[in-house]
Scaffold this active site. Structure first.
Site, PDB file in Angstrom:
ATOM      1  N   CYS A   1       0.750  -0.917   0.396  1.00 29.55           N
ATOM      2  CA  CYS A   1       0.015  -0.111   0.091  1.00 29.55           C
ATOM      3  C   CYS A   1       0.901   0.896   0.142  1.00 29.55           C
ATOM      4  O   CYS A   1       1.502   1.419  -1.236  1.00 29.55           O
ATOM      5  CB  CYS A   1      -0.869  -0.058   1.424  1.00 29.55           C
ATOM      6  SG  CYS A   1      -2.233   1.099   0.876  1.00 29.55           S
TER       7      CYS A   1
ATOM      8  N   HIS B   1      -4.310  -4.417   0.644  1.00 32.26           N
ATOM      9  CA  HIS B   1      -3.793  -5.350   1.867  1.00 32.26           C
ATOM     10  C   HIS B   1      -4.314  -6.476   1.664  1.00 32.26           C
ATOM     11  O   HIS B   1      -5.547  -6.825   2.644  1.00 32.26           O
ATOM     12  CB  HIS B   1      -4.927  -4.033   2.721  1.00 32.26           C
ATOM     13  CG  HIS B   1      -3.847  -2.725   2.759  1.00 32.26           C
ATOM     14  ND1 HIS B   1      -2.831  -3.092   4.437  1.00 32.26           N
ATOM     15  CD2 HIS B   1      -4.144  -1.536   2.707  1.00 32.26           C
ATOM     16  CE1 HIS B   1      -2.534  -1.805   4.145  1.00 32.26           C
ATOM     17  NE2 HIS B   1      -3.595  -0.944   3.883  1.00 32.26           N
TER      18      HIS B   1
ATOM     19  N   GLU C   1      -3.085  -8.562   3.198  1.00 29.77           N
ATOM     20  CA  GLU C   1      -3.094  -9.149   4.917  1.00 29.77           C
ATOM     21  C   GLU C   1      -3.430  -8.807   5.897  1.00 29.77           C
ATOM     22  O   GLU C   1      -4.046  -9.697   7.007  1.00 29.77           O
ATOM     23  CB  GLU C   1      -1.375  -8.671   5.456  1.00 29.77           C
ATOM     24  CG  GLU C   1      -2.264  -7.196   5.716  1.00 29.77           C
ATOM     25  CD  GLU C   1      -1.620  -5.964   4.611  1.00 29.77           C
ATOM     26  OE1 GLU C   1      -1.810  -4.843   5.212  1.00 29.77           O
ATOM     27  OE2 GLU C   1      -1.774  -6.602   3.832  1.00 29.77           O
TER      28      GLU C   1
END
EC number: 2.3.1.31
Length: 311
Positions: free
Chosen positions: A142, A235, A237
């Site tokens: 990001c 993102h 994750e």
């Protein structure tokens, strides 16, 4: 992947409850292998949540990983106890003379600022330059991806009319590349940002290759021509409830925020979010660790074949 983490790290209990394979140092020392040395520069204000998310993904392949958590010395964290940072994190200055197989740089909630206006930008710029000679492969997430693209290639970030917020479908553009091995024809990933990296800026730079994008979310996955740098604008994750927490936070602050797209069933915030990106996240991190780090990094990190270092 057995990840070496100290028993006192808060993430340990969460990950053990999920049956993520963790390893304490005494057991790791008994194994006659060299673990992959991965540094994580955690720029997120919610450091404990972020380190848990990343360790979960690093623990999903049969390799031993030794993680070093980094924080910026030039910025005072306001949402993480100082005791946690002192016990589990080190500054860039403390590892400047070390070498690592891999580096992960997270996102940060500073994307609306010019890069040079971020208070820790000089320290981050120095770390990014250091990574050219002291890290074999880097993964940027990001705002971390935007910062690295700006520092290395002069690629700008552009403001969006409104926050890009939700879970979006993406398509792969270069199936022969190892970082996208096993990706579905269409895969999902979360985004939460106010700025973007534009397709034309990536295509104009011959040292970069665009590997995946979304009709709505735009550029998603980029790699350098030498395959030593991977840039992810989303993102993957994120936990199932991360976007939900951000939505509630912004509503509570009276900020203009829409319901995250493609996230709540029927766009109903009272229902549990629908998770559609977990498989992609695990594959992305596994491919990076296997093909970009483990398969390529020299056993002796003193022999890193990077610009500025003599083999």
């Amino acid at each position: 992947m057995p990840v070496k983490v100290p028993a006192s790290l808060p993430a340990r209990g969460t990950l053990e409850a999920e049956n993520v394979f963790l390893m304490e140092e005494p057991r790791a020392l008994q194994q006659d292998i060299r673990p992959l040395r991965i540094a994580i520069l955690n720029l997120m204000p919610t450091k404990i949540a972020t380190e848990t998310q990343l360790l979960r993904l690093l623990g999903n392949t049969p390799l031993q990983v030794e993680v070093t958590l980094l924080h910026t010395a030039s910025h005072e964290a306001k949402n993480t106890p100082a005791e946690h940072l002192l016990e589990h994190y080190v500054s860039f200055a403390e590892v400047r003379d070390q070498t690592f197989d891999g580096l992960i740089v997270t996102g940060a909630p500073v994307e609306t600022l010019p890069f040079e206006a971020v208070d820790y930008w000089p320290e981050l710029a120095e770390l990014l330059d250091w990574a050219r000679t002291n890290v074999f492969s880097s993964l940027f997430i990001c705002w971390g991806a935007q910062a690295a693209l700006h520092r290395y290639y002069g690629v700008p970030k552009h403001p969006l009319a409104e926050k890009l917020f939700g879970v979006f479908p993406h398509r792969t553009l270069a199936r022969h590349e190892r970082i996208v091995q096993g990706f579905d024809d269409v895969f999902f990933a979360p985004h939460s940002r106010h700025t973007e990296t534009r397709r034309e800026d990536i295509l104009a730079e011959p040292r970069l290759e665009l590997l995946a994008e979304s009709d709505e979310a735009g550029v998603y996955l980029i790699q350098s021509a030498d395959r030593r740098q991977v840039f992810v604008t989303g993102h993957s994750e994120y936990d199932p409830g991360t976007l939900q927490g951000e939505y509630a936070r912004d509503l509570g602050k009276g900020l203009p925020i829409g319901i995250p797209k493609n996230y709540f069933p029927g766009d109903d915030p009272t229902r549990e979010p629908l998770v559609r990106w977990r498989g992609h996240a695990n594959l992305l991190f596994a491919n990076w660790l296997n093909y970009f780090v483990y398969q390529e990094a020299p056993f002796d990190l003193g022999l890193l074949p990077v610009e500025g270092r003599q083999a």
